[in-house]
Design an enzyme around this catalytic site. Sequence first.
Site, mmCIF file in Angstrom:
data_model
loop_
_atom_site.group_PDB
_atom_site.id
_atom_site.type_symbol
_atom_site.label_atom_id
_atom_site.label_comp_id
_atom_site.label_asym_id
_atom_site.label_seq_id
_atom_site.Cartn_x
_atom_site.Cartn_y
_atom_site.Cartn_z
ATOM 1 N N ARG A 45 2.161 -10.170 7.839
ATOM 2 C CA ARG A 45 2.049 -8.909 7.081
ATOM 3 C C ARG A 45 3.088 -7.902 7.574
ATOM 4 N NH1 ARG A 45 -3.227 -9.397 9.420
ATOM 5 N NH2 ARG A 45 -2.838 -7.412 10.480
ATOM 6 N N CYS A 52 13.666 24.465 3.062
ATOM 7 C CA CYS A 52 12.718 25.178 2.201
ATOM 8 C C CYS A 52 11.895 24.162 1.407
ATOM 9 C CB CYS A 52 13.458 26.097 1.236
ATOM 10 S SG CYS A 52 14.685 27.162 2.024
ATOM 11 N N ARG A 64 -10.529 0.187 14.882
ATOM 12 C CA ARG A 64 -10.560 0.777 13.546
ATOM 13 C C ARG A 64 -11.616 -0.015 12.783
ATOM 14 N NH1 ARG A 64 -4.882 1.532 10.366
ATOM 15 N NH2 ARG A 64 -5.111 -0.693 10.006
ATOM 16 N N HIS A 101 -5.572 -6.799 13.546
ATOM 17 C CA HIS A 101 -4.413 -5.889 13.482
ATOM 18 C C HIS A 101 -4.086 -5.418 14.896
ATOM 19 C CE1 HIS A 101 -1.569 -3.446 11.374
ATOM 20 N NE2 HIS A 101 -2.124 -2.297 11.668
ATOM 21 N N TYR A 112 15.053 30.870 5.636
ATOM 22 C CA TYR A 112 13.866 31.511 6.212
ATOM 23 C C TYR A 112 13.926 31.546 7.734
ATOM 24 C CZ TYR A 112 11.420 30.813 1.710
ATOM 25 O OH TYR A 112 11.039 30.833 0.404
ATOM 26 N N LYS A 160 0.847 -1.200 0.000
ATOM 27 C CA LYS A 160 0.000 0.000 0.000
ATOM 28 C C LYS A 160 0.885 1.255 0.000
ATOM 29 C CE LYS A 160 -0.315 -0.116 5.042
ATOM 30 N NZ LYS A 160 -1.121 -0.568 6.183
ATOM 31 N N ASP A 196 12.026 23.494 -1.805
ATOM 32 C CA ASP A 196 12.777 22.799 -2.859
ATOM 33 C C ASP A 196 14.267 22.687 -2.594
ATOM 34 O OD1 ASP A 196 10.330 22.980 -4.405
ATOM 35 O OD2 ASP A 196 10.847 25.101 -4.600
HETATM 36 C C1 PLP Z 1 -0.290 -1.324 6.997
HETATM 37 C C2 PLP Z 1 -0.774 -2.579 7.594
HETATM 38 C C3 PLP Z 1 0.123 -3.601 7.928
HETATM 39 C C4 PLP Z 1 1.622 -3.435 7.892
HETATM 40 O O1 PLP Z 1 2.032 -2.757 9.041
HETATM 41 P P1 PLP Z 1 3.589 -2.663 9.411
HETATM 42 O O2 PLP Z 1 3.605 -2.003 10.719
HETATM 43 O O3 PLP Z 1 4.212 -1.846 8.337
HETATM 44 O O4 PLP Z 1 4.116 -4.050 9.421
HETATM 45 C C5 PLP Z 1 -0.384 -4.806 8.355
HETATM 46 N N1 PLP Z 1 -1.718 -4.993 8.468
HETATM 47 C C6 PLP Z 1 -2.613 -4.015 8.184
HETATM 48 C C7 PLP Z 1 -4.059 -4.276 8.355
HETATM 49 C C8 PLP Z 1 -2.179 -2.780 7.748
HETATM 50 O O5 PLP Z 1 -3.055 -1.819 7.494
#
Ligand code: PLP
Length: 387
Positions: free
Chosen positions: A230, A318, A137, A171, A271, A39, A320
């Site tokens: 994951r 800045c 979530r 998660h 700046y 992602k 750029d």
């Molecule tokens: C983004 C995400 C992950 C990966 O998380 P990391 O902390 O980068 O390993 C795993 N599961 C879900 C549902 C996520 O949204």
Amino acid sequence: MESTLKRTWAEIDLDALAHNYRVLCSRMGPGSRFLGVVKADAYGHGAIQVARTLEELGAACLAVSSLDEARELRSAGVRLPVLQLGITPPEQTDQLLELGVTQTVWSEEAAMAFSREAVRLGKRIKVHIKLDTGMSRLGFPCDEARFAQSAEAVTRSCALPGLEAEGIFTHFSVSDEDDPDSRAYTLLQYERFTTMIRALESRGVRFALRHCANSGAVAGYPRFGGDLFRAGILSYGAGEQAEALGLRPVMALKTVVGAVRELPPDAAVSYGRIYRTTGPCRVGVLPIGYADGLHRSLSNCWRVWTPYGTAPILGRICMDMCMVNLTALPQLREGGEVEVYGPHNSVNEAARLAGTIAYELTCAVSRRVARVYRRGGREVARELLLR
Ligand SMILES: *Cc1c(COP(=O)(O)O)cnc(C)c1O
């Protein structure tokens, strides 16, 4: 592209990605397969090249967070299963089916809506059930008060005619923190996850793919295993636990010394005049700024790495450009390369100084920055997202 390559670019080391893939797979054991989290353009590394590399390495599937990200992978010819972790409006079920994307189902209402659309199209859509074990979530709530109700709701959802429930997952919210309170919370989340799966199995609802381990869990709780893991940030060799696990940073953000200036004592740099030279000062002007992804919060506190030593950033970053102190590095001339972060200059440390996490810094590398992909010591591809 040529012009951009002489300005600021990100080298993506596909050998480091392969190394990290192997380290993480061996850590999790043969029963748990690699789900590549690509992602957000693979956390800024470039989703297509990362996905193709992971496909070659033997990853089981990929995960994205929007339908358009899934479409990008399919358009590039990526054939691996793709799991959409985020919300897709159920009226886009036709597109999920067309692209062959597995959708996360986060509630019974969502399950019914996806099923209705799939049935209308004469198809079944592959889904993974999301359990909310404490992140608050997405997902069917698994706290004690709502557990029984959710077990019923998941059971009904999985029986819907338009759905093929292939997987179930949750998660963790603090698996990357190792204070006792966070550890207890992660164990509670895992307990809720496995208890719900057992409750569903006792009702005859079984899933081929059960997964819960994000990077924090892969580092801190490898025994959580699962059919898939994951690990997003760790696969890119970033995040707090990457170094201890022997992982290698995949991204090196690089730029060049665009111009060299000799400044007198007490010159106000950039700046806001928050930096003033204390003596004669040799300053390098770098063509990288916050619009390239170098957070402005690193003003006056980060440094770039050079082969001759590090050069502190002077004053405000800045849009750029930014300025660095080259007084102690006379060997570094106009055109010399410097590393903003990468193998010599830890993105984790930059993130700490910026008051954020490595994820935000790699994701922030903008489309103005060309990605140069390297493998076996040579360049294999280049991409620039400027239209
Ligand atoms: C983004 C995400 C992950 C990966 O998380 P990391 O902390 O980068 O390993 C795993 N599961 C879900 C549902 C996520 O949204």
